[in-house]
Every structure is written in structure tokens, then in C-alpha cells.
Design a protein around this motif. Structure first.
Motif, PDB file in Angstrom:
ATOM      1  N   THR A   1       0.815  -1.217   0.000  1.00 27.09           N
ATOM      2  CA  THR A   1       0.000   0.000   0.000  1.00 27.09           C
ATOM      3  C   THR A   1       0.849   1.269   0.000  1.00 27.09           C
ATOM      4  OG1 THR A   1      -0.189  -0.191   2.413  1.00 27.09           O
ATOM      5  CG2 THR A   1      -2.008  -1.060   1.092  1.00 27.09           C
ATOM      6  N   TYR A   2       2.178   1.147   0.213  1.00 26.84           N
ATOM      7  CA  TYR A   2       3.077   2.304   0.149  1.00 26.84           C
ATOM      8  C   TYR A   2       3.597   2.552  -1.271  1.00 26.84           C
ATOM      9  CZ  TYR A   2       3.823   1.841   5.288  1.00 26.84           C
ATOM     10  OH  TYR A   2       3.687   1.760   6.643  1.00 26.84           O
ATOM     11  N   ARG A   3       3.317   1.635  -2.184  1.00 31.35           N
ATOM     12  CA  ARG A   3       4.050   1.609  -3.451  1.00 31.35           C
ATOM     13  C   ARG A   3       3.848   2.850  -4.311  1.00 31.35           C
ATOM     14  NH1 ARG A   3      -0.590  -1.164  -3.868  1.00 31.35           N
ATOM     15  NH2 ARG A   3      -1.805  -1.038  -5.797  1.00 31.35           N
ATOM     16  N   ASP A   4       2.690   3.503  -4.201  1.00 32.66           N
ATOM     17  CA  ASP A   4       2.410   4.672  -5.036  1.00 32.66           C
ATOM     18  C   ASP A   4       2.583   5.988  -4.279  1.00 32.66           C
ATOM     19  OD1 ASP A   4       1.749   3.163  -7.340  1.00 32.66           O
ATOM     20  OD2 ASP A   4      -0.252   2.779  -6.544  1.00 32.66           O
ATOM     21  N   HIS A   5       3.307   5.952  -3.165  1.00 39.20           N
ATOM     22  CA  HIS A   5       3.513   7.148  -2.334  1.00 39.20           C
ATOM     23  C   HIS A   5       5.003   7.319  -2.048  1.00 39.20           C
ATOM     24  CE1 HIS A   5      -0.833   7.127  -1.742  1.00 39.20           C
ATOM     25  NE2 HIS A   5      -0.730   5.846  -1.442  1.00 39.20           N
ATOM     26  N   PRO A   6       5.806   7.583  -3.086  1.00 42.00           N
ATOM     27  CA  PRO A   6       7.261   7.592  -2.884  1.00 42.00           C
ATOM     28  C   PRO A   6       7.769   8.691  -1.956  1.00 42.00           C
ATOM     29  CG  PRO A   6       6.701   8.367  -5.089  1.00 42.00           C
ATOM     30  CD  PRO A   6       5.451   7.796  -4.507  1.00 42.00           C
ATOM     31  N   VAL A   7       7.002   9.760  -1.720  1.00 39.23           N
ATOM     32  CA  VAL A   7       7.467  10.761  -0.760  1.00 39.23           C
ATOM     33  C   VAL A   7       7.650  10.122   0.617  1.00 39.23           C
ATOM     34  CG1 VAL A   7       6.970  12.957   0.373  1.00 39.23           C
ATOM     35  CG2 VAL A   7       6.407  12.671  -2.025  1.00 39.23           C
ATOM     36  N   LEU A   8       6.796   9.147   0.937  1.00 36.24           N
ATOM     37  CA  LEU A   8       6.915   8.457   2.219  1.00 36.24           C
ATOM     38  C   LEU A   8       8.225   7.680   2.341  1.00 36.24           C
ATOM     39  CD1 LEU A   8       3.364   6.934   2.837  1.00 36.24           C
ATOM     40  CD2 LEU A   8       4.511   8.652   4.224  1.00 36.24           C
ATOM     41  N   TRP A   9       8.821   7.340   1.226  1.00 40.81           N
ATOM     42  CA  TRP A   9      10.018   6.523   1.282  1.00 40.81           C
ATOM     43  C   TRP A   9      11.182   7.258   1.934  1.00 40.81           C
ATOM     44  CZ3 TRP A   9       9.976   4.459  -4.474  1.00 40.81           C
ATOM     45  CH2 TRP A   9       8.788   3.742  -4.691  1.00 40.81           C
ATOM     46  N   ALA A  10      11.103   8.562   2.071  1.00 40.16           N
ATOM     47  CA  ALA A  10      12.189   9.309   2.707  1.00 40.16           C
ATOM     48  C   ALA A  10      12.422   8.805   4.124  1.00 40.16           C
ATOM     49  CB  ALA A  10      11.878  10.800   2.713  1.00 40.16           C
TER      50      ALA A  10
ATOM     51  N   GLY B   1      13.727  17.130  -1.292  1.00 41.08           N
ATOM     52  CA  GLY B   1      12.974  18.205  -1.936  1.00 41.08           C
ATOM     53  C   GLY B   1      11.484  17.924  -1.957  1.00 41.08           C
ATOM     54  N   ALA B   2      11.109  16.664  -2.220  1.00 41.23           N
ATOM     55  CA  ALA B   2       9.695  16.301  -2.236  1.00 41.23           C
ATOM     56  C   ALA B   2       9.075  16.458  -0.852  1.00 41.23           C
ATOM     57  CB  ALA B   2       9.527  14.878  -2.734  1.00 41.23           C
ATOM     58  N   THR B   3       9.832  16.146   0.195  1.00 38.96           N
ATOM     59  CA  THR B   3       9.329  16.325   1.560  1.00 38.96           C
ATOM     60  C   THR B   3       9.079  17.800   1.852  1.00 38.96           C
ATOM     61  OG1 THR B   3      10.462  14.332   2.351  1.00 38.96           O
ATOM     62  CG2 THR B   3       9.867  15.986   4.002  1.00 38.96           C
ATOM     63  N   VAL B   4      10.011  18.650   1.473  1.00 43.69           N
ATOM     64  CA  VAL B   4       9.813  20.094   1.654  1.00 43.69           C
ATOM     65  C   VAL B   4       8.563  20.553   0.914  1.00 43.69           C
ATOM     66  CG1 VAL B   4      10.786  22.382   1.173  1.00 43.69           C
ATOM     67  CG2 VAL B   4      12.265  20.555   2.028  1.00 43.69           C
ATOM     68  N   ALA B   5       8.376  20.040  -0.293  1.00 46.73           N
ATOM     69  CA  ALA B   5       7.241  20.469  -1.117  1.00 46.73           C
ATOM     70  C   ALA B   5       5.909  20.055  -0.504  1.00 46.73           C
ATOM     71  CB  ALA B   5       7.381  19.895  -2.528  1.00 46.73           C
ATOM     72  N   VAL B   6       5.788  18.805  -0.031  1.00 45.81           N
ATOM     73  CA  VAL B   6       4.494  18.373   0.517  1.00 45.81           C
ATOM     74  C   VAL B   6       4.215  19.019   1.872  1.00 45.81           C
ATOM     75  CG1 VAL B   6       4.457  16.197  -0.741  1.00 45.81           C
ATOM     76  CG2 VAL B   6       5.452  16.260   1.559  1.00 45.81           C
ATOM     77  N   LEU B   7       5.263  19.350   2.620  1.00 46.33           N
ATOM     78  CA  LEU B   7       5.041  20.061   3.878  1.00 46.33           C
ATOM     79  C   LEU B   7       4.477  21.457   3.638  1.00 46.33           C
ATOM     80  CD1 LEU B   7       8.233  19.022   5.867  1.00 46.33           C
ATOM     81  CD2 LEU B   7       5.878  18.619   6.597  1.00 46.33           C
ATOM     82  N   ASP B   8       4.843  22.050   2.508  1.00 41.67           N
ATOM     83  CA  ASP B   8       4.345  23.392   2.187  1.00 41.67           C
ATOM     84  C   ASP B   8       3.033  23.352   1.414  1.00 41.67           C
ATOM     85  OD1 ASP B   8       4.809  26.309   2.200  1.00 41.67           O
ATOM     86  OD2 ASP B   8       4.967  26.063   0.023  1.00 41.67           O
ATOM     87  N   GLN B   9       2.828  22.292   0.628  1.00 42.50           N
ATOM     88  CA  GLN B   9       1.610  22.178  -0.180  1.00 42.50           C
ATOM     89  C   GLN B   9       0.995  20.790  -0.011  1.00 42.50           C
ATOM     90  OE1 GLN B   9       2.695  23.193  -4.238  1.00 42.50           O
ATOM     91  NE2 GLN B   9       2.762  25.384  -3.784  1.00 42.50           N
ATOM     92  N   PRO B  10       0.477  20.484   1.168  1.00 35.61           N
ATOM     93  CA  PRO B  10      -0.072  19.147   1.408  1.00 35.61           C
ATOM     94  C   PRO B  10      -1.232  18.789   0.490  1.00 35.61           C
ATOM     95  CG  PRO B  10      -0.647  20.647   3.200  1.00 35.61           C
ATOM     96  CD  PRO B  10       0.378  21.342   2.366  1.00 35.61           C
ATOM     97  N   ASP B  11      -1.899  19.793  -0.064  1.00 33.85           N
ATOM     98  CA  ASP B  11      -3.010  19.519  -0.973  1.00 33.85           C
ATOM     99  C   ASP B  11      -2.522  19.024  -2.331  1.00 33.85           C
ATOM    100  OD1 ASP B  11      -1.911  22.141  -1.239  1.00 33.85           O
ATOM    101  OD2 ASP B  11      -3.602  22.717  -2.515  1.00 33.85           O
ATOM    102  N   LYS B  12      -1.229  19.123  -2.595  1.00 31.23           N
ATOM    103  CA  LYS B  12      -0.669  18.680  -3.880  1.00 31.23           C
ATOM    104  C   LYS B  12       0.169  17.410  -3.730  1.00 31.23           C
ATOM    105  CE  LYS B  12      -0.515  23.289  -6.010  1.00 31.23           C
ATOM    106  NZ  LYS B  12       0.351  24.315  -6.664  1.00 31.23           N
ATOM    107  N   THR B  13      -0.082  16.663  -2.666  1.00 30.86           N
ATOM    108  CA  THR B  13       0.738  15.475  -2.395  1.00 30.86           C
ATOM    109  C   THR B  13       0.710  14.482  -3.547  1.00 30.86           C
ATOM    110  OG1 THR B  13       0.407  15.708  -0.016  1.00 30.86           O
ATOM    111  CG2 THR B  13       1.070  13.548  -0.809  1.00 30.86           C
ATOM    112  N   ASP B  14      -0.452  14.204  -4.106  1.00 29.30           N
ATOM    113  CA  ASP B  14      -0.546  13.245  -5.207  1.00 29.30           C
ATOM    114  C   ASP B  14       0.244  13.716  -6.421  1.00 29.30           C
ATOM    115  OD1 ASP B  14      -2.090  11.489  -3.764  1.00 29.30           O
ATOM    116  OD2 ASP B  14      -4.000  12.140  -4.626  1.00 29.30           O
ATOM    117  N   ALA B  15       0.101  14.981  -6.778  1.00 22.80           N
ATOM    118  CA  ALA B  15       0.821  15.508  -7.941  1.00 22.80           C
ATOM    119  C   ALA B  15       2.331  15.451  -7.713  1.00 22.80           C
ATOM    120  CB  ALA B  15       0.378  16.944  -8.222  1.00 22.80           C
ATOM    121  N   ILE B  16       2.765  15.745  -6.502  1.00 23.87           N
ATOM    122  CA  ILE B  16       4.192  15.699  -6.198  1.00 23.87           C
ATOM    123  C   ILE B  16       4.697  14.265  -6.250  1.00 23.87           C
ATOM    124  CG2 ILE B  16       5.870  16.098  -4.339  1.00 23.87           C
ATOM    125  CD1 ILE B  16       4.137  18.595  -3.616  1.00 23.87           C
ATOM    126  N   ASP B  17       3.905  13.309  -5.764  1.00 22.56           N
ATOM    127  CA  ASP B  17       4.275  11.895  -5.880  1.00 22.56           C
ATOM    128  C   ASP B  17       4.479  11.482  -7.331  1.00 22.56           C
ATOM    129  OD1 ASP B  17       4.560  10.649  -3.333  1.00 22.56           O
ATOM    130  OD2 ASP B  17       2.401  10.688  -3.030  1.00 22.56           O
TER     131      ASP B  17
END
Length: 496
Positions: free
Chosen positions: A168-177, A427-443
């Protein structure tokens, strides 16, 4: 830019929608994990798609000792060691995601264990120079975990480990940090013989308190030395993860753990649990032994101790990350004033003592900072007198690249070829922390960058075609077009 606690809370809500312990593809390709023929067939199906270093170094030892594995491993570990091979089969449902994850693993692992880097500073080579394999577990009940190379060696004679991630983590690579703790931590640490014992001994010396008595109570310093030496594998893995991905590792970890708790609360219909929350208690397992992971809140303080000692990072940058982690610690403590420790702790290999302690939060956070500072700066015999940071650290160029990647992601721009995997995750972690509504697009943007990373990885992409001549076009006035014949040279990249 400081972390906005409101945005952090929104990110935790977004991540908490992921079913972390749920099921996902692929199911094991057998009805019975003890069916030797079915397991062997599954393993053989993926073998031809793997580099020879893994065929010879992992698959062949596994097949040669499959009876031992089937006799001694629980069902989910049979899936783990076999899935690390059969999920490479060309039609495997998770192959694209697996390749992205392998690119991250390869990058993080080689940063500490590159033989060429070690030779430059006279650090002994590691016994497992090949990056671990990976797989996506069908059932997420066991969460992320790793089988380090010393374990695979003991059971089937391979010096290559395996990292398992719930599907279930496979499509959420920001979490891989935050999972750099597994591959950039456990697998790397276990590849250096004697390192963990040296770090455990060093932590006991750090706190002093004198020899551990055969009978009677321990004083506070003795207890802290015993506690952190017991936690040393997990604590050092956090430190390695931070040195690889930078301070954003700890920010990502805080969000991930808060989301895990929030999802558990939701799934079990619990009432009155504050949000977002990091645990301030460490409890015993079914055998009465204390959780080997440091208490969640203390892991942020451990990270602060490392950040304070990052040799190549500007003071102003370090101080901002420290303020961010202090703010998140306060937010996620939800008013807790103590750390609760309940369970048996190993004093020696053969001696365990039960503890039930309620200790003030602030002194425990201070102790965690001291451990982080020690792990980041200690000169180690295992490293020929060098520190861990002499092999890998996070510095100003890394931070600049990560911030540039974050800016591009927030603008919806491609970050292919804009940095290595650690910088991409930061960089992706910084981005989702600032724009959590764009998490899917950033992934999705991160996935494209990791696809390219896999395509050029020196371990996983072995063939490179170099034309002697490219198609040449004469100016229009000199038509007709002439195509030069070309020859093809095929070379094999070799990992450092």
C-alpha cells in the motif's frame, strides 16, 4: 522556510488516508508457502530479469538452501525472500514501482558503502557491497522492515539483504524518505562488522555511571547507558537516514509516524485521542521485552543532536531545522511531560532486567540529543578512526539542490535529472510540507524522476549502447540526405 504546523497537520491527515496495514498486489503465487515446487517456480520466474550479481549472489544461494528457508521462516518471510526475485518477472504488477524503490535503495546504500569512497579515506570495505533487494509485501501487517545481509547470510548463505515495504506504500514515494532508516540505516550498519557493538559500548561510556551492578537498582546514568545501547541499532539507523537525506528525514518521520497513529485510531474507532500525536511511551512485546525502537518523541530529539553537528551545513540552516523539530515535538507531544518505559532491557546477551519507569520528558530529550551528537561525531575504530560523516553527510550543496527541487515540484515542473535520489526525496518532503493539498501531484513528479534514476543506475542498468556515428543531415542545399552507416558498441557499467 519554517514548517507551518497547520500545514503539517493537514499533511498528516492526507497520509492517514493510506491503509498502511492493508493488502495490495501482488499476492504470493502459491496456495501453500511450504509447497517447495511452487515457491521454486516463482523464484525462477524472476531470476533471468535480474543482474548477474544478484542471480549469483542471492538467487542461487536461496535456491540451494530453499529447504532450510521453508523449514525455518514464517510464511511472510518466505514471501519476502522469494518476492525479492519473482516481483522482477516482466509481467509483475508492481514492477514499475519496484524499480523506483530499487533506485532509491541503490543510491542510499552506495553512498555509505562505495568501495572507492572508502578507499579514499582508508575505511575498511564492507562485507556486502551490493545494495539490498526489495519487494512489496502483500499483507502490510508487519509494516516496513529489512532482512539485513547478516541475516540472509546466516539462513541461506547470501550477502545481500532485502527491504520489505507494504504494497500500500508503493504509489507514495514521498513516504520513502523516512524509510531511509531501513535501507540507508539497518542494511548499511550491518554491513560493517563490529560497528554496532562499538556504538553500543560508546553510548554506555557517554553516560558513564560506573559498572553495571550484578544486583540492585541502576542509577540514572547507568539506566540511560543501558537503554540507549539497547536502542542502538534503531537509533543509529535514524542517524544514517538523516545523514543521507538531510534534516527533512526527521520531518518526514514525524509526519509518517503521526499518520500511522492517526490511521490506527481511525481503524480501531478509538475516541479521545489527540491529533497529531507522537507516542511518549515505549512498551513491551509479547515476550515482555522493550520495543527496540527509541520512543517516537525522542527520535526527534535524537535528530536534533545530529543536526547540531552537521559539519557541512550552514549554521542558520541547522538552527531553522532545529526550531522546526522543536515545534513539531511540542505539537505532537500533546502536553505529555514524561517518557514511559515498560519492558525488559538486555544488560548483556544473557541478562535481561525488567523496567517500569516514568521519567521527565526534558531530561530524556536532552539524553537523546547527546546520543545523536555522539553518533554523528564519534571517531570509530571500525572506520579506522573516521566518523560516520567522513563517509556521508548532508551539506550546503545538498540542501541547495533539495530546495531547488522543492520549488520546481511546487510549481508542477519535472524534476527529472535535477538531483540524486536523496536530494529528490528531501525536496519532495519540503514540497508536501508546504503544499499538502498537492501530495498526489508531487508523488507523480517524483515517480518520473525515480524512473530515470533507475534507468541510469550503475547496479541495475548494465547495458549502454553507444553509436559510433549519429544520423547526419547535410544542409538542404546539399541534399540528398546522407545517412552514415553506424556500428554499435555495447558496454557494461560497473558499480563503484
Amino acid at each position: 522556510m519554517p514548517v507551518d504546523t497547520t500545514k503539517f497537520t493537514n499533511l498528516v491527515k492526507t497520509w492517514a488516508e493510506i491503509d498502511f496495514a492493508g493488502a495490495g498486489p501482488p499476492p504470493p503465487p502459491w496456495d501453500d508457502p511450504r509447497d517447495r515446487a511452487a515457491v521454486e517456480q516463482a523464484i525462477r520466474s524472476g531470476k533471468p530479469s535480474m543482474p548477474l550479481v544478484y542471480q549469483f549472489g542471492y538467487v542461487d544461494p536461496l535456491l540451494n538452501n530453499l529447504d532450510t528457508v521453508l523449514a525455518q521462516f514464517p510464511d511472510f518471510l518466505i514471501e519476502t525472500v522469494a518476492g525479492a526475485v519473482y516481483q522482477h518477472e516482466p509481467c509483475a504488477a508492481v514492477r514499475p514501482q519496484l524499480q523506483r524503490f530499487l533506485a532509491v535503495i541503490s543510491n542510499l546504500y552506495r553512498s555509505f558503502l562505495s568501495n572507492s569512497k572508502r578507499a579514499m579515506i582508508n575505511v575498511p570495505p564492507a562485507f556486502s557491497p551490493s545494495p539490498p533487494l526489495a519487494m512489496f509485501q502483500n499483507d502490510g501487517d508487519n509494516g516496513p522492515f529489512t532482512l539485513p545481509a547478516d541475516v540472509t547470510r546466516a539462513y541461506f548463505g547470501s550477502d545481500i539483504g532485502v527491504v520489505s515495504l507494504p504494497s500500500t506504500y508503493r504509489d507514495h514515494p514521498v513516504l520513502w524518505a523516512s524509510l531511509a532508516h531501513e535501507v540507508g540505516g539497518h542494511d548499511v550498519i550491518h554491513a560493517d562488522a563490529g560497528l554496532l557493538d562499538e556504538l553500543a559500548d560508546g553510548v554506555r561510556v557517554l553516560f558513564g555511571g560506573g559498572p553495571i551492578p550484578d544486583h540492585g537498582d541502576l542509577n540514572l546514568d547507568q539506566f540511560l547507558g543501558v537503554l540507549w545501547s539497547y536502542w542502538i541499532d534503531e537509533a543509529a539507523s535514524d542517524v544514517y537516514g538523516l545523514l543521507n537525506i538531510g534534516p527533512t528525514f526527521a520531518l518526514n518521520l514525524a509526519g509518517f509516524f503521526s499518520a500511522l497513529i492517526a490511521r490506527y485510531v481511525k481503524d480501531h474507532h478509538l475516541e479521545g485521542i489527540p491529533f497529531p500525536l507522537l507516542s511518549h511511551a515505549s512498551v513491551a512485546d509479547d515476550d515482555g521485552r522493550l520495543d527496540p525502537h527509541p520512543t517516537d518523541l525522542l527520535r526527534l530529539s535524537l535528530a536534533i543532536g545530529v543536526i547540531e553537528n552537521l559539519a557541512g551545513l550552514a549554521t542558520a540552516t541547522r538552527n531553522q531545522y532545529i526550531r522546526d523539530l522543536q515545534a513539531l515535538s511540542t505539537l505532537c507531544a500533546q502536553g505529555a511531560t514524561t517518557i514511559e518505559i515498560g519492558g525488559a532491557i538486555a544488560i548483556t546477551r544473557d541478562r535481561w532486567l525488567p523496567f517500569g519507569q516514568s521519567l521527565p520528558l526534558q531530561p530524556m530529550q536532552d539524553a537523546a540529543r547527546r546520543v545523536g551528537a555522539y553518533l554523528a561525531t564519534a571517531r570509530l575504530t571500525s572506520f579506522g578512526g573516521h566518523t560516520i560523516q567522513d563517509l556521508e553527510t548532508w551539506d550546503d550543496p545538498d540542501e541547495l539542490t533539495a530546495q531547488q527541487i522543492a520549488a520546481m515540484l511546487k510549481d508542477g515542473k519535472s524534476v527529472v535529472d535535477q538531483g540524486d535520489d536523496a536530494q529528490l526525496l528531501a525536496g519532495a518532503t519540503v514540497a508536501v510540507l508546504d503544499q499538502p493539498d498537492k501530495t498526489d501531484a508531487i508523488d507523480r513528479l517524483l515517480e518520473a524522476a525515480l524512473d530515470k534514476s533507475f534507468a541510469v543506475d550503475p547496479v541495475w542498468t548494465s547495458l549502454s549502447i553507444h553509436p559510433s556515428f549519429r544520423r547526419q543531415l547535410l544542409p538542404p542545399a546539399q541534399a540528398p540526405i546522407i545517412e552514415f552507416a553506424r556500428t554499435v558498441e555495447i558496454t557494461t557499467r560497473r558499480a563503484s
